[in-house]
Design an enzyme around this catalytic site. Structure first.
Site, PDB file in Angstrom:
ATOM      1  CB  CYS A   6      -8.753   9.171  29.802  1.00 17.80           C
ATOM      2  SG  CYS A   6      -8.070  10.521  31.053  1.00 17.80           S
ATOM      3  CG  ASP A 124      -0.947  11.576  24.824  1.00 15.93           C
ATOM      4  OD1 ASP A 124      -1.398  11.253  23.699  1.00 15.93           O
ATOM      5  OD2 ASP A 124      -1.778  12.130  25.462  1.00 15.93           O
TER       6      ASP A 124
END
Length: 200
Positions: A6, A124
């Site tokens: 990412c 996360d």
């Protein structure tokens, strides 16, 4: 084990990382606070240089419907949503969704687990983008459904195996853990090490 890299910022970086065969490549959009943020125009150009077998993910924070439509028009494969989001807008989304939750804050989790447009749930750290891991015991057990579990937050080539053993996700997601020390982009050696470690 699937891997998502990412925070890609340039076409050159995207092409080199594509050669290492990750399953997903993510781009941060409409979030100027992030040093990894790029414009939708930049992202559109970069997407053309990525092979079709790699899924392109638009990573957003509390996106508006207008932003979602721009993402769809740019031909992203997936929409990743962080932050607050009006669940009623899901009806207007035409690509699969990855819904991100910060550890310890899982409001609306059941809505996304039970929604057909949700491809996966991403867990996360409490402070996304910080490069910090978190207490995996905060992750609820949601394995009895068809949603992919994405694990993010402080992962790197050295700790990804232990994280996989602890959580058993379908996808591991990395950004800061494979960046150059000066923060100017991805370290391709670290990206390669991460992918090998995750799949070993």
């Amino acid at each position: 084990m699937e891997v998502k890299i990412c925070g890609i910022r340039t076409l050159e970086e995207a092409k080199k990382i594509s050669e290492l065969n990750p399953d997903y490549i993510g781009f941060v959009l409409f979030f100027p606070k992030s040093k990894r943020n790029i414009s939708i125009e930049e992202a559109s150009c970069i997407l053309k240089g990525i092979p079709s077998y790699i899924k392109k993910v638009a990573v957003t924070v509390s996106p508006s419907l207008e932003q979602i439509k721009m993402i769809e028009n740019a031909h992203f494969d997936l929409l990743q949503i962080h932050g607050d989001f009006d669940t009623s807008l899901i009806d207007y989304i035409n690509i699969p969704v990855i819904r991100a939750f910060n550890a310890g804050n899982i409001n609306d989790l059941s809505f996304y687990i039970n929604n057909d447009k949700t491809l996966g749930i991403l867990f996360d750290a409490p402070n996304p983008g910080s490069g910090q891991t978190f207490d995996y015991s905060l992750i609820p057990d949601i394995k009895d459904n068809d949603k992919k579990i994405f694990l993010s937050g402080g992962l790197n080539p050295k700790n990804v195996r232990s994280a996989i053993q602890a959580v058993n996700p379908q996808v591991v997601d990395v950004s800061s853990g494979v960046e150059k020390k000066d923060g100017t982009g991805k370290d391709l050696n670290l990206v390669e090490e991460f992918i090998k470690a995750a799949r070993s």
